[in-house]
Design an enzyme around this catalytic site. Structure first.
Site, PDB file in Angstrom:
ATOM      1  CD  GLU A 266       3.879   2.043  -0.548  1.00  0.00           C
ATOM      2  OE1 GLU A 266       4.148   2.636   0.498  1.00  0.00           O
ATOM      3  OE2 GLU A 266       2.810   2.190  -1.175  1.00  0.00           O
ATOM      4  NE  ARG A 299       3.093  -1.200   8.059  1.00  0.00           N
ATOM      5  CZ  ARG A 299       2.853  -0.450   6.993  1.00  0.00           C
ATOM      6  NH1 ARG A 299       3.802  -0.198   6.120  1.00  0.00           N
ATOM      7  NH2 ARG A 299       1.658   0.056   6.782  1.00  0.00           N
ATOM      8  CG  ASP A 339      -2.644   1.250   0.674  1.00  0.00           C
ATOM      9  OD1 ASP A 339      -2.759   1.264   1.903  1.00  0.00           O
ATOM     10  OD2 ASP A 339      -1.895   2.018   0.042  1.00  0.00           O
ATOM     11  CD  GLU A 367      -3.143   7.217   2.415  1.00  0.00           C
ATOM     12  OE1 GLU A 367      -2.810   6.479   3.344  1.00  0.00           O
ATOM     13  OE2 GLU A 367      -2.519   7.277   1.341  1.00  0.00           O
ATOM     14  CD1 TRP A 532       1.659   2.665  -6.770  1.00  0.00           C
ATOM     15  CD2 TRP A 532       3.345   4.057  -7.243  1.00  0.00           C
ATOM     16  NE1 TRP A 532       2.684   2.387  -5.897  1.00  0.00           N
ATOM     17  CE2 TRP A 532       3.740   3.228  -6.163  1.00  0.00           C
ATOM     18  CE3 TRP A 532       4.246   5.010  -7.721  1.00  0.00           C
ATOM     19  CZ2 TRP A 532       4.982   3.324  -5.539  1.00  0.00           C
ATOM     20  CZ3 TRP A 532       5.491   5.111  -7.092  1.00  0.00           C
ATOM     21  CH2 TRP A 532       5.847   4.279  -6.015  1.00  0.00           C
TER      22      TRP A 532
HETATM   23  C1  BDP Z   1      -0.170   3.967   1.866  1.00  0.00           C
HETATM   24  C2  BDP Z   1       0.152   5.401   2.154  1.00  0.00           C
HETATM   25  C3  BDP Z   1       1.620   5.626   2.386  1.00  0.00           C
HETATM   26  C4  BDP Z   1       2.134   4.637   3.419  1.00  0.00           C
HETATM   27  C5  BDP Z   1       1.779   3.221   3.024  1.00  0.00           C
HETATM   28  C6  BDP Z   1       2.149   2.209   4.111  1.00  0.00           C
HETATM   29  O1  BDP Z   1      -0.268   6.203   1.075  1.00  0.00           O
HETATM   30  O2  BDP Z   1       1.798   6.939   2.796  1.00  0.00           O
HETATM   31  O3  BDP Z   1       3.506   4.757   3.568  1.00  0.00           O
HETATM   32  O4  BDP Z   1       0.386   3.119   2.850  1.00  0.00           O
HETATM   33  O5  BDP Z   1       1.252   1.749   4.799  1.00  0.00           O
HETATM   34  O6  BDP Z   1      -1.547   3.803   1.921  1.00  0.00           O
HETATM   35  O7  BDP Z   1       3.312   1.860   4.256  1.00  0.00           O
END
Ligand code: BDP
Length: 692
Positions: A266, A299, A339, A367, A532
């Site tokens: 990301e 990760r 996610d 979230e 996205w």
């Molecule tokens: C997503 C979130 C974001 C996080 C990302 C993560 O929206 O804020 O930074 O995961 O886990 O679900 O790195």
């Protein structure tokens, strides 16, 4: 009625009661019976905590003597213990503390204490705080950070210390033994002297509760903080910089746990920026940490817009690296391949990495599951993941067993949960979100624990023997009229959320403008990265709906071991829960129920709405058993959730109807909103949280 209320108030007044802000969590003060604690162990901070807790919460026979014995024992893992009705034996002082908490929990929840050996499933049981150095919390819905200040002040106040201590105590009481203090989208600042100083102060408060401190780091810190020209993990100057930094960290915090890294993910910098692999990056940090016994949690949440199916990417990047990581690296894998969605199948990396330590990452902060509004007990979701059979080492190789060392020899084992804690008086915003913190700790300690037991324990400790509010006539009354229905509410709450938001395998169709709260299946501004936007995931068109991940589609299905690959690949055998995750199906596809896909979708959304209304009724009937403050707070949240569930249903059904061209069945409550209004306003949700 008036008279009844009055007498409740009188009772309250005579007991010297105060309003309940939820700050005590599941550790509500009880009148404790006197107890004598005899310890055959060297004095230590952990032992002192164990003694103190027993004295503070003893509910066993008055005047009993409890023995705490420190003794090496082959049957015990480092944090494990042997429990008896008035004894705890352990090989470490931490084991004594966990044993003391276990005794107290059994007393408070009415579970019997027999002589038994209790060991944790995982060596490291961690909360990941997505807290930023400026005190904001990414995906935080309960106020600012408990660790970092908005004003960047580094003064540690008595109030800070009291809060950190209460936090550490809550963690220890459920067996959590580590906290990553900052966001995975890490600022390089966290490794500066000021922040390390504050991390040290936090570590000092957490230590007597057995909670070790960890930090998340930005891979480009050598450039951003160290002034180097590169962060290439094979560059000698970079290696030297990290060694020096790690040494500095351990000078401040001798029992520092290790580093968590989000890299090449990301937009975050990482080894791939220099043509290196994840293993190159992780191993470089692991080598720096090795002399101190520190861990790297690397990760696997990686994806880029180039791939046609985001769900496949982590597996594709990490599977070829299996066996290439140092033994003090653990690859941290989110429960699902995309996610933290309301429902995903388990990530195919579980069980597939056979020569690499792997740890599950769950999201406690809600979230995608209603933030601090919706009442959603996540334990059932995590249980579903942990119990999923990967078949990677034959039947029974569940996600739990593939990560806790039962199936593969892992030098280290761990489980992480993204914390939902903030400065709100009740810590988590919604009172019932405390149950998710509790459940995560209990599952990290024992990954076989049924959610029903966790719910029962949490409710008993959080609402029974309430020092505030009216008392039930008898325990039987409380069990029948409060405990049983509210347990049921907790256990069905996640399925309800799936029903009103993303049933039948739909995923990632939430609103972006409302920071992932509420529906947004239409959201796709021109020029936006397709992966996205919700249409990338639901693929709705006149021919049907769902993401084709079969062998003739993206073939993500082949990342699963047989018999799962074949089962998921065939719509006739694919579980309904994952149907639209793996298949793009026509609107008139005949479901197992005999209904068409369209009618089934409508029925699920409608059911979700009705389930929340049912929760409202259950809660209303629970009023006599709950203090007024928490009752009203939860009632209010449920009211909002109920209205928003209707928004989800109307938005998704009206949006998909444009493609299905089918009527909403007469058995389904007709929409009360128009699609136009929903899209135009993207629906103004009350308290939807920060738009970060
Ligand atoms: C997503 C979130 C974001 C996080 C990302 C993560 O929206 O804020 O930074 O995961 O886990 O679900 O790195």
């Amino acid at each position: 009625m008036k008279k009844l209320l009055f007498s409740f108030c009188l009772l309250g007044a005579s007991l010297g009661l105060r309003a309940e802000d939820g700050h005590q969590l599941w550790l509500r003060p009880h009148p404790a019976a006197p107890v004598k604690v005899v310890a055959t162990a060297k004095n230590s901070a952990l032992l002192a905590t164990a003694r103190q807790e027993l004295a503070r919460g003893w509910q066993g026979p008055a005047g009993a003597t409890v023995t705490l014995t420190l003794r090496p024992d082959k049957a015990l893992k480092p944090d494990g213990f042997r429990l008896g009705p008035t004894s705890v034996q352990a090989a470490t002082a931490a084991g004594l503390l966990y044993g003391a908490f276990e005794l107290l929990r059994r007393q408070q929840t009415g579970q019997p204490v027999t002589t038994e050996v209790v060991n944790p499933s995982y060596e490291r049981r961690l909360l990941n705080h997505w807290d930023n150095p400026d005190g904001s919390v990414e995906r935080g819905y309960a106020g600012h950070s408990i660790f970092w200040r908005k004003d960047s002040s580094f003064v540690v106040t008595p109030r800070d210390k009291a809060l950190w201590q209460a936090y550490a105590r809550a963690n220890a009481s459920v067996g959590l033994n580590g906290s990553v203090l900052n966001n995975v989208n890490a600022s390089p600042l966290i490794l500066s002297a000021e922040y390390l100083g504050r991390a040290r102060a936090i570590a000092d408060v957490l230590r007597p509760y057995g909670v070790r401190v960890y930090l998340a780091v930005k891979f480009s810190s050598p450039v951003l903080l160290g002034g180097l020209k590169t962060a290439d993990p094979l560059d000698p100057a970079v290696i030297k910089w990290w060694r020096g930094k790690v040494q500095e960290v351990y000078r401040q915090i001798p029992d520092f746990g290790g580093l968590l890294v989000k890299a090449s993910s990301e937009g975050q910098p990482g080894p791939q920026d220099y043509g290196r692999t994840h293993a190159d990056g992780a191993n470089m940090l692991a080598d720096a940490l090795r002399p101190y016994g520190g861990l790297v949690m690397w990760r696997a949440f990686v994806y880029s817009p180039s791939d046609k199916d985001r769900a496949k990417q982590a597996y594709n990047e990490f599977k070829p690296l299996d066996g290439k990581f140092r033994d003090n690296v653990i690859v941290q894998v989110k429960n699902g391949p995309i996610d933290f969605q309301p429902r995903e199948p388990f990530s195919p990396l579980f069980g597939a990495l056979k020569k690499t330590s792997v740890m599950p990452e769950f999201q406690i902060t809600q979230e995608y599951l209603g933030q601090a509004i919706d009442l959603v007990f996540l334990s059932t979701m995590w249980e579903e993941c942990l119990r999923s059979d990967t078949y990677q080492a034959g039947p029974g190789s569940t996600v739990a067993r593939c990560t806790d060392g039962s199936v593969y020899p892992q030098k280290h084992t761990a489980m992480a949960g993204v914390s939902n804690v903030g400065l709100d008086p009740n810590w988590t915003g919604q009172d019932f979100a405390q149950a998710n913190w509790y459940a995560f700790g209990r599952l990290a300690w024992n990954n076989q624990l049924p959610s029903a037991q966790i719910a029962d324990e949490w409710l008993k400790q959080t609402f029974a023997n309430s020092a505030a509010g009216p008392r039930p006539a008898t325990a039987a009354d409380w069990n029948t009229n409060f405990l049983a229905p509210v347990t049921q509410l907790l256990l069905t709450s996640r399925e309800a959320a799936v029903n009103y938001s993303m049933p039948l395998g739909l995923h990632h169709i939430m609103s972006a403008t409302h920071a992932h709260y509420g529906p947004g299946p239409w959201w796709a501004p021109p020029g936006m990265r397709p992966d996205w936007t919700p249409p990338y995931y639901h693929q709705a068109d006149a021919s049907g709906v769902g993401f084709d991940r079969t062998t003739t589609g993206s073939n993500a299905v082949s990342q699963y071991h047989e018999p799962l690959a074949a089962q998921f690949n065939n719509p006739a055998t694919c579980p309904d829960e994952y149907l639209l995750w793996f298949h793009h199906l026509p609107w008139d596809f005949k479901m197992k129920s005999g209904r068409s896909l369209w009618d089934e979708l409508c029925a699920h959304y409608d059911l979700g709405v009705h389930q929340v209304r049912q929760f409202q009724q259950v809660w209303d009937q629970a009023q006599p058993y709950v203090d007024a403050e928490r009752f009203a707070a939860v009632q209010d949240k449920l009211r909002t959730q109920s209205g928003n569930a209707v928004v989800w249903k109307d938005a998704c059904l009206l949006y998909f109807q444009q493609f299905s061209h089918r009527p909403i069945p007469a058995t389904v409550e007709p929409p009360m909103h128009t699609l136009e209004a929903l899209i135009t306003n993207d629906v103004q949700h009350k308290d939807a949280g920060p738009a970060n």
